[in-house]
Structures are given as C-alpha cells and as structure tokens.
Scaffold this motif. Sequence first.
Motif, PDB file in Angstrom:
ATOM      1  N   ALA A  58     -56.246 -87.893  85.293  1.00 31.09           N
ATOM      2  CA  ALA A  58     -55.708 -86.829  84.441  1.00 31.09           C
ATOM      3  C   ALA A  58     -55.247 -87.326  83.076  1.00 31.09           C
ATOM      4  O   ALA A  58     -54.573 -88.354  82.977  1.00 31.09           O
ATOM      5  N   PRO A  59     -55.551 -86.574  82.015  1.00 35.38           N
ATOM      6  CA  PRO A  59     -55.050 -86.955  80.685  1.00 35.38           C
ATOM      7  C   PRO A  59     -53.538 -86.826  80.563  1.00 35.38           C
ATOM      8  O   PRO A  59     -52.926 -87.523  79.752  1.00 35.38           O
ATOM      9  N   GLU A  60     -52.913 -85.943  81.367  1.00 35.26           N
ATOM     10  CA  GLU A  60     -51.462 -85.796  81.306  1.00 35.26           C
ATOM     11  C   GLU A  60     -50.733 -87.088  81.682  1.00 35.26           C
ATOM     12  O   GLU A  60     -49.574 -87.280  81.318  1.00 35.26           O
TER      13      GLU A  60
ATOM     14  N   ALA B 293     -66.509 -88.094  85.491  1.00 30.60           N
ATOM     15  CA  ALA B 293     -65.195 -88.720  85.651  1.00 30.60           C
ATOM     16  C   ALA B 293     -65.418 -90.224  85.770  1.00 30.60           C
ATOM     17  O   ALA B 293     -65.397 -90.778  86.857  1.00 30.60           O
TER      18      ALA B 293
ATOM     19  N   ASN C  70     -52.068 -81.394  85.375  1.00 30.66           N
ATOM     20  CA  ASN C  70     -53.091 -82.081  86.163  1.00 30.66           C
ATOM     21  C   ASN C  70     -52.491 -83.400  86.673  1.00 30.66           C
ATOM     22  O   ASN C  70     -52.075 -84.238  85.880  1.00 30.66           O
TER      23      ASN C  70
ATOM     24  N   ILE D  70     -60.043 -81.029  87.811  1.00 27.34           N
ATOM     25  CA  ILE D  70     -60.747 -81.081  86.530  1.00 27.34           C
ATOM     26  C   ILE D  70     -60.756 -82.489  85.926  1.00 27.34           C
ATOM     27  O   ILE D  70     -61.157 -82.668  84.769  1.00 27.34           O
ATOM     28  N   HIS D  71     -60.317 -83.468  86.700  1.00 26.08           N
ATOM     29  CA  HIS D  71     -60.419 -84.886  86.329  1.00 26.08           C
ATOM     30  C   HIS D  71     -59.823 -85.166  84.951  1.00 26.08           C
ATOM     31  O   HIS D  71     -58.625 -85.017  84.758  1.00 26.08           O
ATOM     32  N   HIS D  72     -60.646 -85.550  83.959  1.00 21.81           N
ATOM     33  CA  HIS D  72     -60.085 -85.983  82.679  1.00 21.81           C
ATOM     34  C   HIS D  72     -59.934 -84.831  81.684  1.00 21.81           C
ATOM     35  O   HIS D  72     -59.788 -85.060  80.486  1.00 21.81           O
ATOM     36  N   TYR D  73     -59.920 -83.603  82.186  1.00 17.95           N
ATOM     37  CA  TYR D  73     -59.636 -82.443  81.343  1.00 17.95           C
ATOM     38  C   TYR D  73     -58.220 -81.937  81.627  1.00 17.95           C
ATOM     39  O   TYR D  73     -57.665 -82.204  82.683  1.00 17.95           O
ATOM     40  N   ALA D  74     -57.691 -81.173  80.672  1.00 23.23           N
ATOM     41  CA  ALA D  74     -56.374 -80.572  80.836  1.00 23.23           C
ATOM     42  C   ALA D  74     -56.451 -79.093  80.489  1.00 23.23           C
ATOM     43  O   ALA D  74     -57.135 -78.707  79.541  1.00 23.23           O
ATOM     44  N   VAL D  75     -55.766 -78.268  81.255  1.00 25.18           N
ATOM     45  CA  VAL D  75     -55.623 -76.861  80.904  1.00 25.18           C
ATOM     46  C   VAL D  75     -54.639 -76.774  79.740  1.00 25.18           C
ATOM     47  O   VAL D  75     -53.538 -77.324  79.827  1.00 25.18           O
TER      48      VAL D  75
END
Length: 202
Positions: free
Chosen positions: A166-168, A22, A161, A149-154
């Motif tokens: 967060a990428p969101e 991250a 997120n 999950i930091h810079h990941y998105a489900v």
Amino acid sequence: MQFVTADTHFFHSELLGVDKFAPRPFPDVATMNQTIIDNWNAKVGKHDIVYHLGDIALYFTKPPRKAYEAVADVLGQLHGRLVLVKGNHDSRALFKYLAAHNFMVDGHPKYEFHDVGVLLKYNHRQYYLTHYPMMLGIAPQIINLHGHIHHYAVPVKENINVGIDAPELDYLNPRPAFGAPVNFDEIEQMIVAKAADLEKQR
C-alpha cells in the motif's frame, strides 16, 4: 496488541519482477514468503491478533489439498491469532481446510473466518475491515481499512489501504518492513497524514 494487513499473496509467482501490477522484486516465491514471515514475526508477538483482510495466497497445484497444506504451513509459522477476511483470491475450500486443521493459541482458535468483513471499535473510532475498499460517504468516525488495490490508494481520507504494497505505508517513518502488519497507532498516523495530504491537494 492488534494488527492489520492484507494482500500477502504467498506463493504468487506472477507478482515476481518489476514490471507487474504489484511488482515484488524477489528471485522466487520461497524468498518472498520467507521475507514476509520474518518481517511479520519480528513485529507481531505470539499472543497478538492480526486481522488479515484477504488475498492470503495464490497457489495452484494438484491435488488442491497440497496447495492448502502449503498455505497452512506458512500461516502456521506466523505469530499471532489470525482473523481472516475472505479476499477475491481466497477460496472457500482453503478456508474449510484451515477450519478443519485449526489449533489453539492462548485458549483461542488460531484462525477466525469472515466472508465480508469485521466491524471493530478502537480508540473512539469505528473501523470497517474489508477486502474491497468501501465508499462510506460522510462518516467522520468511521474508517474503512481494506486491501485489494495493492499500490493504489482511494483518494478519500476515510479509506486506508493496509495491504503490504500500500502507498499509505509511506506515511509512516520508517515505512514498515515488507510484509509486517501495521498496528492501530500506526493506522492513526496514516489516517492523520492522508487527510492532511489530501487537504493540501485541494
């Protein structure tokens, strides 16, 4: 007003740099901490509520009490009352220290503590506020706000997120300043934009 955030990771020196899980391009943790504090306080009022969904800080020193004191000092500088959901990097010892040194804001404790999460109803939706992302299945009016999950998105529209990496957050224009929590109007924008984005990818 109510806000949500996660994964501030105050004092976490291993996140500094660009080639990290991250990445945070700050020269030192003092600069990172102060940036988050400043951006938080520029957006959150002293009478607001912020749901912090875990991983407040990562700081080890001896005796451990010195680390808890340092984290408490940072949290004491943040505007608003803090509803703290325990993350995987948040120790029970830290929560016990904060509870023992709690203080009043507007007649309410500065800190409120939750081990697993919070169920919140807001503007005709139900929100599950957790540290870890939850897979809720088909539940159109239930949104999981999470961190971890930091810079990941489900890749599921019901999972948002809200961590500061967060990428969101890219669904907001402008993207909030680093460390600034998001309010529920912004969350609604993120929900709508993520759903549309995932629909395009089908």
